[in-house]
Scaffold this active site. Structure first.
Site, PDB file in Angstrom:
ATOM      1  N   ARG A 171      46.251  56.198 -19.380  1.00 42.31           N
ATOM      2  CA  ARG A 171      47.141  57.221 -18.618  1.00 42.31           C
ATOM      3  C   ARG A 171      48.070  58.391 -19.342  1.00 42.31           C
ATOM      4  O   ARG A 171      48.269  57.943 -20.321  1.00 42.31           O
ATOM      5  CB  ARG A 171      48.618  55.658 -18.218  1.00 42.31           C
ATOM      6  CG  ARG A 171      47.377  54.475 -18.271  1.00 42.31           C
ATOM      7  CD  ARG A 171      48.375  53.489 -17.616  1.00 42.31           C
ATOM      8  NE  ARG A 171      47.568  52.632 -17.153  1.00 42.31           N
ATOM      9  CZ  ARG A 171      47.386  51.046 -17.637  1.00 42.31           C
ATOM     10  NH1 ARG A 171      48.075  52.026 -18.369  1.00 42.31           N
ATOM     11  NH2 ARG A 171      47.049  50.304 -16.785  1.00 42.31           N
ATOM     12  N   LYS A 195      51.173  49.225 -19.910  1.00 47.34           N
ATOM     13  CA  LYS A 195      52.884  48.729 -19.117  1.00 47.34           C
ATOM     14  C   LYS A 195      52.471  47.281 -19.470  1.00 47.34           C
ATOM     15  O   LYS A 195      51.712  47.041 -20.377  1.00 47.34           O
ATOM     16  CB  LYS A 195      51.725  48.806 -17.762  1.00 47.34           C
ATOM     17  CG  LYS A 195      51.101  50.450 -17.422  1.00 47.34           C
ATOM     18  CD  LYS A 195      51.217  50.107 -15.556  1.00 47.34           C
ATOM     19  CE  LYS A 195      50.849  51.126 -15.212  1.00 47.34           C
ATOM     20  NZ  LYS A 195      50.631  50.734 -13.698  1.00 47.34           N
ATOM     21  N   HIS A 266      44.706  61.133 -13.831  1.00 42.18           N
ATOM     22  CA  HIS A 266      44.269  60.183 -13.394  1.00 42.18           C
ATOM     23  C   HIS A 266      42.713  60.015 -13.507  1.00 42.18           C
ATOM     24  O   HIS A 266      41.836  58.639 -13.512  1.00 42.18           O
ATOM     25  CB  HIS A 266      44.935  59.458 -12.110  1.00 42.18           C
ATOM     26  CG  HIS A 266      44.564  57.669 -13.046  1.00 42.18           C
ATOM     27  ND1 HIS A 266      45.545  57.130 -13.653  1.00 42.18           N
ATOM     28  CD2 HIS A 266      44.440  57.272 -11.816  1.00 42.18           C
ATOM     29  CE1 HIS A 266      45.872  55.978 -14.297  1.00 42.18           C
ATOM     30  NE2 HIS A 266      45.285  56.067 -13.063  1.00 42.18           N
ATOM     31  N   ARG A 269      40.656  59.229 -16.167  1.00 37.60           N
ATOM     32  CA  ARG A 269      40.777  58.166 -16.565  1.00 37.60           C
ATOM     33  C   ARG A 269      39.604  57.492 -15.862  1.00 37.60           C
ATOM     34  O   ARG A 269      38.691  56.600 -16.465  1.00 37.60           O
ATOM     35  CB  ARG A 269      41.949  57.455 -15.917  1.00 37.60           C
ATOM     36  CG  ARG A 269      41.909  56.028 -16.482  1.00 37.60           C
ATOM     37  CD  ARG A 269      44.145  55.757 -16.437  1.00 37.60           C
ATOM     38  NE  ARG A 269      44.078  54.074 -16.508  1.00 37.60           N
ATOM     39  CZ  ARG A 269      44.392  53.638 -16.922  1.00 37.60           C
ATOM     40  NH1 ARG A 269      43.207  54.050 -18.820  1.00 37.60           N
ATOM     41  NH2 ARG A 269      44.211  51.908 -17.138  1.00 37.60           N
ATOM     42  N   HIS A 292      43.977  47.218 -18.269  1.00 37.44           N
ATOM     43  CA  HIS A 292      43.893  46.355 -17.274  1.00 37.44           C
ATOM     44  C   HIS A 292      44.318  45.100 -17.622  1.00 37.44           C
ATOM     45  O   HIS A 292      44.011  44.464 -18.283  1.00 37.44           O
ATOM     46  CB  HIS A 292      43.266  46.387 -16.238  1.00 37.44           C
ATOM     47  CG  HIS A 292      42.650  47.776 -16.129  1.00 37.44           C
ATOM     48  ND1 HIS A 292      41.511  48.065 -15.016  1.00 37.44           N
ATOM     49  CD2 HIS A 292      43.358  49.056 -15.418  1.00 37.44           C
ATOM     50  CE1 HIS A 292      41.000  49.277 -14.834  1.00 37.44           C
ATOM     51  NE2 HIS A 292      42.930  50.090 -14.589  1.00 37.44           N
ATOM     52  N   TYR A 301      36.193  50.193  -9.714  1.00 38.43           N
ATOM     53  CA  TYR A 301      34.941  51.029 -11.065  1.00 38.43           C
ATOM     54  C   TYR A 301      33.584  50.870 -10.069  1.00 38.43           C
ATOM     55  O   TYR A 301      32.620  51.647 -10.510  1.00 38.43           O
ATOM     56  CB  TYR A 301      35.112  50.927 -12.028  1.00 38.43           C
ATOM     57  CG  TYR A 301      37.038  51.767 -12.466  1.00 38.43           C
ATOM     58  CD1 TYR A 301      37.194  52.854 -12.403  1.00 38.43           C
ATOM     59  CD2 TYR A 301      37.967  50.939 -12.885  1.00 38.43           C
ATOM     60  CE1 TYR A 301      38.274  54.000 -12.509  1.00 38.43           C
ATOM     61  CE2 TYR A 301      39.082  51.195 -13.190  1.00 38.43           C
ATOM     62  CZ  TYR A 301      39.654  52.547 -13.099  1.00 38.43           C
ATOM     63  OH  TYR A 301      40.346  53.022 -13.028  1.00 38.43           O
TER      64      TYR A 301
END
Length: 324
Positions: A171, A195, A266, A269, A292, A301
């Site tokens: 990110r 995150k 993004h 990404r 993730h 994806y």
């Protein structure tokens, strides 16, 4: 490794995101909740601003209904607020986020004793349409990186940033938070703080490693100053590269290459993830690379590779060559 990115005066300090609320117990509770999110939940500045903006709107709606205290919040008021948002044409994504903000807020109020029960538990969550932006083709990705003008310190930095974004799928906030020590040049990996404070090690290929090496050798020293600190990537004023500046640069660099869709970081990404899957990578590996928390997110994806699957089917199935 740092979560702090500088070099963009347009970025508001997340700590001040609730500062324009007026007086009143409910408004004060929102400001206190913002401090809680920042200090204890370690949410990103973007999420903090979004949640506090949503709760400012909730406070305004509550005030119109005569509700000025945390204890005045109930499920009827929350549903009326969300219904108004729907009537105003808010997107499903916005409604889902505002529902999440209200739930987090009322849950916090209940935990600290400001609410006897948590009305947020009674709220439904609007289903979001989970779509992905456009992705680059392999040829376009190669064209973008191979044809870029990498002259001068900023040119070297831009190439290194784009190479790392595409090579690793990190990110933009993660990239801007990188310190020099997060780079392991020998093993061609970077240590990323993602995150929720989750740390992961992400591999990158030789072109990205070479671009970063060129930046560190001939680009960064020309921009570095006393306040640069350990930041891997610097802005034009020598401070840590800010995500807003990086996003602007990515849009500009892609626009320089003809025949390519406008794309934010993004999008790179998504391109990295899609190309990994097309190349045969398994979902679990891609999940770990992207950071993730849920495999379900990574599975989004797979639809990008549908054309590849169709080609495999046509080649391998005895009746696959028929027109569909």
């Amino acid at each position: 490794m740092s979560n702090t990115a500088e070099d963009d005066p347009a970025e508001d300090d997340a700590a001040e995101a609730g500062g324009d609320l007026g007086g009143g117990a409910l408004e004060a509770a929102v400001v206190e909740f913002g401090r809680h999110l920042r200090a204890e939940r370690d949410v990103s500045p973007h999420t903090l601003r979004a949640y506090l903006g949503d709760l400012r709107d909730l406070c305004a709606h509550a005030a119109e209904a005569g509700a000025t205290r945390p204890a005045d919040l109930d499920v009827g008021l929350l549903r009326a607020w969300l219904a108004r948002q729907h009537a105003m044409g808010r997107s499903r994504a916005t409604l889902a986020r505002r529902t999440a903000a209200a739930r987090a807020f009322t849950g916090h109020l209940h935990r600290i004793g400001a609410l006897e029960s948590d009305p947020g538990l009674l709220l439904g969550t609007p289903q979001r349409r989970r779509t992905l932006p456009a992705v680059l083709t392999r040829d376009d990705a190669g064209r973008l990186l191979d044809e870029m003008d990498a002259e001068g310190p900023l040119g070297l930095r831009d190439l290194a940033v784009l190479e790392v974004l595409y090579a690793t799928g990190v990110r933009i906030g993660e990239l801007c938070g990188l310190d020099i020590d997060d780079l392991d040049a020998g093993h061609r990996t970077i240590r990323v703080l993602g995150k929720g404070g989750r740390e992961r090690t992400v591999p990158m290929g030789e072109p990205a490693a070479r671009a970063v090496e060129d930046w560190l050798r001939a680009g960064r020293p020309a921009l570095a100053e006393e306040g640069s600190g350990p930041a891997l990537f610097l802005g034009a004023r020598g401070r840590r590269l800010h995500p807003t500046s990086a996003r602007r640069m990515v849009h500009a660099r892609i626009a320089e290459v003809g025949g390519m869709p406008d794309m934010a970081p993004h999008g790179l990404r998504h391109s990295a993830a899609s190309h990994l899957l097309e190349g045969g990578a398994d979902l679990r590996s891609v999940q770990e690379i992207l950071g993730h928390a849920s495999l379900q997110t990574t599975q989004l994806y797979t639809h990008v590779s549908s054309e590849r699957l169709k080609r495999v089917h046509r080649q391998a199935h005895p009746r696959g060559a028929r027109d569909e």
